[in-house]
Each structure stands twice: as C-alpha cells, then as structure tokens.
Design a protein around this motif. Structure first.
Motif, PDB file in Angstrom:
ATOM      1  N   ALA A  45     -17.076  31.832 -36.058  1.00  0.00           N
ATOM      2  CA  ALA A  45     -16.652  31.077 -34.874  1.00  0.00           C
ATOM      3  C   ALA A  45     -17.828  30.690 -33.975  1.00  0.00           C
ATOM      4  O   ALA A  45     -17.772  29.676 -33.292  1.00  0.00           O
ATOM      5  N   ASN A  46     -18.889  31.489 -33.947  1.00  0.00           N
ATOM      6  CA  ASN A  46     -20.051  31.236 -33.082  1.00  0.00           C
ATOM      7  C   ASN A  46     -19.652  31.042 -31.618  1.00  0.00           C
ATOM      8  O   ASN A  46     -20.177  30.193 -30.926  1.00  0.00           O
ATOM      9  N   ALA A  47     -18.719  31.867 -31.160  1.00  0.00           N
ATOM     10  CA  ALA A  47     -18.183  31.709 -29.813  1.00  0.00           C
ATOM     11  C   ALA A  47     -18.931  32.506 -28.752  1.00  0.00           C
ATOM     12  O   ALA A  47     -18.773  32.230 -27.574  1.00  0.00           O
ATOM     13  N   ILE A  48     -19.704  33.516 -29.151  1.00  0.00           N
ATOM     14  CA  ILE A  48     -20.432  34.314 -28.175  1.00  0.00           C
ATOM     15  C   ILE A  48     -21.883  34.465 -28.581  1.00  0.00           C
ATOM     16  O   ILE A  48     -22.242  34.320 -29.745  1.00  0.00           O
ATOM     17  N   GLY A  49     -22.694  34.720 -27.594  1.00  0.00           N
ATOM     18  CA  GLY A  49     -24.124  34.924 -27.804  1.00  0.00           C
ATOM     19  C   GLY A  49     -24.684  35.637 -26.599  1.00  0.00           C
ATOM     20  O   GLY A  49     -23.939  36.235 -25.820  1.00  0.00           O
ATOM     21  N   THR A  50     -25.978  35.564 -26.434  1.00  0.00           N
ATOM     22  CA  THR A  50     -26.576  36.173 -25.246  1.00  0.00           C
ATOM     23  C   THR A  50     -27.043  35.083 -24.300  1.00  0.00           C
ATOM     24  O   THR A  50     -27.366  33.974 -24.712  1.00  0.00           O
ATOM     25  N   CYS A  70     -13.759  30.185 -29.503  1.00  0.00           N
ATOM     26  CA  CYS A  70     -13.128  31.492 -29.712  1.00  0.00           C
ATOM     27  C   CYS A  70     -11.734  31.296 -30.294  1.00  0.00           C
ATOM     28  O   CYS A  70     -10.955  30.486 -29.795  1.00  0.00           O
ATOM     29  N   ILE A  71     -11.433  32.059 -31.365  1.00  0.00           N
ATOM     30  CA  ILE A  71     -10.109  31.953 -31.984  1.00  0.00           C
ATOM     31  C   ILE A  71      -9.212  33.130 -31.608  1.00  0.00           C
ATOM     32  O   ILE A  71      -8.061  33.188 -32.004  1.00  0.00           O
ATOM     33  N   GLY A  72      -9.756  34.093 -30.856  1.00  0.00           N
ATOM     34  CA  GLY A  72      -8.955  35.230 -30.413  1.00  0.00           C
ATOM     35  C   GLY A  72      -8.675  36.241 -31.500  1.00  0.00           C
ATOM     36  O   GLY A  72      -7.655  36.932 -31.468  1.00  0.00           O
ATOM     37  N   CYS A  73      -9.581  36.381 -32.456  1.00  0.00           N
ATOM     38  CA  CYS A  73      -9.376  37.319 -33.560  1.00  0.00           C
ATOM     39  C   CYS A  73      -9.611  38.767 -33.144  1.00  0.00           C
ATOM     40  O   CYS A  73      -9.179  39.693 -33.820  1.00  0.00           O
ATOM     41  N   PHE A  87      -9.908  42.133 -23.855  1.00  0.00           N
ATOM     42  CA  PHE A  87      -9.114  40.932 -23.633  1.00  0.00           C
ATOM     43  C   PHE A  87      -7.812  41.374 -22.986  1.00  0.00           C
ATOM     44  O   PHE A  87      -7.395  42.517 -23.108  1.00  0.00           O
ATOM     45  N   GLU A  88      -7.158  40.450 -22.315  1.00  0.00           N
ATOM     46  CA  GLU A  88      -5.914  40.760 -21.610  1.00  0.00           C
ATOM     47  C   GLU A  88      -4.813  39.853 -22.150  1.00  0.00           C
ATOM     48  O   GLU A  88      -5.027  38.661 -22.371  1.00  0.00           O
ATOM     49  N   LEU A  89      -3.651  40.427 -22.405  1.00  0.00           N
ATOM     50  CA  LEU A  89      -2.494  39.645 -22.821  1.00  0.00           C
ATOM     51  C   LEU A  89      -1.634  39.409 -21.585  1.00  0.00           C
ATOM     52  O   LEU A  89      -1.096  40.341 -20.998  1.00  0.00           O
ATOM     53  N   LYS A  90      -1.573  38.142 -21.161  1.00  0.00           N
ATOM     54  CA  LYS A  90      -0.867  37.807 -19.921  1.00  0.00           C
ATOM     55  C   LYS A  90      -0.018  36.559 -20.151  1.00  0.00           C
ATOM     56  O   LYS A  90      -0.542  35.519 -20.533  1.00  0.00           O
ATOM     57  N   LYS A  91       1.273  36.700 -19.926  1.00  0.00           N
ATOM     58  CA  LYS A  91       2.208  35.582 -20.103  1.00  0.00           C
ATOM     59  C   LYS A  91       2.013  34.899 -21.454  1.00  0.00           C
ATOM     60  O   LYS A  91       1.885  33.678 -21.541  1.00  0.00           O
ATOM     61  N   ASN A  92       1.951  35.697 -22.514  1.00  0.00           N
ATOM     62  CA  ASN A  92       1.792  35.207 -23.889  1.00  0.00           C
ATOM     63  C   ASN A  92       0.507  34.416 -24.116  1.00  0.00           C
ATOM     64  O   ASN A  92       0.457  33.533 -24.968  1.00  0.00           O
ATOM     65  N   ASN A  93      -0.515  34.713 -23.326  1.00  0.00           N
ATOM     66  CA  ASN A  93      -1.841  34.140 -23.524  1.00  0.00           C
ATOM     67  C   ASN A  93      -2.847  35.268 -23.649  1.00  0.00           C
ATOM     68  O   ASN A  93      -2.753  36.276 -22.954  1.00  0.00           O
ATOM     69  N   LEU A  94      -3.825  35.098 -24.520  1.00  0.00           N
ATOM     70  CA  LEU A  94      -4.920  36.049 -24.664  1.00  0.00           C
ATOM     71  C   LEU A  94      -6.048  35.558 -23.774  1.00  0.00           C
ATOM     72  O   LEU A  94      -6.516  34.428 -23.922  1.00  0.00           O
ATOM     73  N   ILE A  95      -6.493  36.401 -22.835  1.00  0.00           N
ATOM     74  CA  ILE A  95      -7.431  35.959 -21.805  1.00  0.00           C
ATOM     75  C   ILE A  95      -8.661  36.850 -21.752  1.00  0.00           C
ATOM     76  O   ILE A  95      -8.569  38.069 -21.820  1.00  0.00           O
ATOM     77  N   LYS A  96      -9.813  36.218 -21.634  1.00  0.00           N
ATOM     78  CA  LYS A  96     -11.084  36.890 -21.333  1.00  0.00           C
ATOM     79  C   LYS A  96     -11.747  36.009 -20.292  1.00  0.00           C
ATOM     80  O   LYS A  96     -12.446  35.048 -20.604  1.00  0.00           O
ATOM     81  N   LYS A  97     -11.482  36.313 -19.013  1.00  0.00           N
ATOM     82  CA  LYS A  97     -11.935  35.458 -17.912  1.00  0.00           C
ATOM     83  C   LYS A  97     -13.440  35.253 -17.902  1.00  0.00           C
ATOM     84  O   LYS A  97     -13.918  34.149 -17.670  1.00  0.00           O
ATOM     85  N   GLU A  98     -14.192  36.341 -18.144  1.00  0.00           N
ATOM     86  CA  GLU A  98     -15.655  36.254 -18.070  1.00  0.00           C
ATOM     87  C   GLU A  98     -16.233  35.262 -19.073  1.00  0.00           C
ATOM     88  O   GLU A  98     -17.291  34.706 -18.855  1.00  0.00           O
ATOM     89  N   GLY A 116      -0.619  36.636 -33.241  1.00  0.00           N
ATOM     90  CA  GLY A 116      -2.004  36.179 -33.168  1.00  0.00           C
ATOM     91  C   GLY A 116      -2.057  34.923 -32.328  1.00  0.00           C
ATOM     92  O   GLY A 116      -1.024  34.430 -31.869  1.00  0.00           O
ATOM     93  N   THR A 117      -3.248  34.408 -32.140  1.00  0.00           N
ATOM     94  CA  THR A 117      -3.356  33.182 -31.359  1.00  0.00           C
ATOM     95  C   THR A 117      -3.000  31.987 -32.231  1.00  0.00           C
ATOM     96  O   THR A 117      -3.096  32.043 -33.457  1.00  0.00           O
ATOM     97  N   LYS A 118      -2.593  30.904 -31.583  1.00  0.00           N
ATOM     98  CA  LYS A 118      -2.250  29.684 -32.328  1.00  0.00           C
ATOM     99  C   LYS A 118      -3.444  29.178 -33.120  1.00  0.00           C
ATOM    100  O   LYS A 118      -3.311  28.778 -34.274  1.00  0.00           O
TER     101      LYS A 118
END
Length: 152
Positions: A45-50, A70-73, A87-98, A116-118
């Motif tokens: 996914a290459n969704a995170i780094g430094t 990010c695919i939320g895996c 990660f936080e599961l809120k109102k059927n959404n996977l959230i990582k605010k930072e 899982g995520t869509k």
C-alpha cells in the motif's frame, strides 16, 4: 513508556535507558520501521513512512498524501512491538486521525460485525476469485455457512 519494551528490558536485566525521551514519553514509538516495511513490502500500500529528521523523526502518512493509500488492513498494528499504533472504529468507519485515515467498513450481512474496510474488500475481490456474498460475511458466519475463503 512502552510496556512490552520495558518487559523485554527487565527480562534482559536492563533497568534504565541510557537515552532521554524527546517527547517526554508521549509517543512510545521506537522507530523500528516494522510498520512501514509491512505496509510497503508485504501489503504493497505504501501508505506510511517517516517524516522529519533527527530527534523529531516520526512514523506518519507523509504530507498527509499517502493516507489515501491506506486500505485499513491493520497489518501495521499487528507488527508494532510497542502497541503505539491504534485505529478507532467509530460509526462503522475505521479512523486514524493522526494519519488522516477515515475508511468506511463493510459489516457482516448476517451478524453485523465489522468484516473489513470497503477498500480492502475491493482489493481482495480483484486479487482472488470470490463472490460478493463471501466478502460480506465475517469469518465465524462464513464458517457457519461452510464457505471456504482462502482455506479459512
């Protein structure tokens, strides 16, 4: 301070760290890079780094651009030795605010538990030949119906 790291240190007889915390122990990230490696090399996914350098270096979604990748895996969560990635599961959404991540979840069509995520389910559907009804069931409901999904 990170409980898993402190436990390991105590096991090996280390009582005090020779280093001082730049952020006063707020982060607990030891910058091992395991989360980045699993996201980039295993998941692809290459969704995170430094970001930043030196003592301000942090693991994040660089420039808040890669967050859309990010695919939320949650592979990053499973390999983190300090447990700092949450990660936080809120109102059927996977959230990582930072990291700027907010992904809608697919709920099990039988019991209503998150599957899982869509985005993750769409990628699975593309990579392997499965029907939509299998992807809409959680593992326990899948077992009840005797569906086979990659040997699970």
């Amino acid at each position: 301070e990170s409980v898993p790291i402190k436990t390991l240190a105590a096991l090996y007889g280390i009582e005090k760290s020779p280093f001082t915390s730049v952020d006063g122990g707020e982060s607990n990230c030891i910058l091992c890079g395991l989360c980045i490696r699993v996201c980039n090399e295993i998941i692809g996914a290459n969704a995170i780094g430094t970001a930043q350098r030196g003592i301000r270096k942090e693991v994040t979604s660089p420039y808040q651009i890669a967050a859309s990748l990010c695919i939320g895996c949650l592979a990053c969560v499973s390999v983190c030795p300090t447990g700092v990635i949450e990660f936080e599961l809120k109102k059927n959404n996977l959230i990582k605010k930072e990291w700027g991540v907010n992904l809608p979840m697919i709920l099990c069509s039988d019991c209503g538990k998150p599957v899982g995520t869509k985005v993750q389910m769409e990628q699975l559907k593309e990579k392997i030949n499965v029907t939509e009804d299998i992807l809409s069931l959680c593992p326990s409901c899948r077992r009840k119906k005797n569906y086979s999904f990659m040997g699970v």
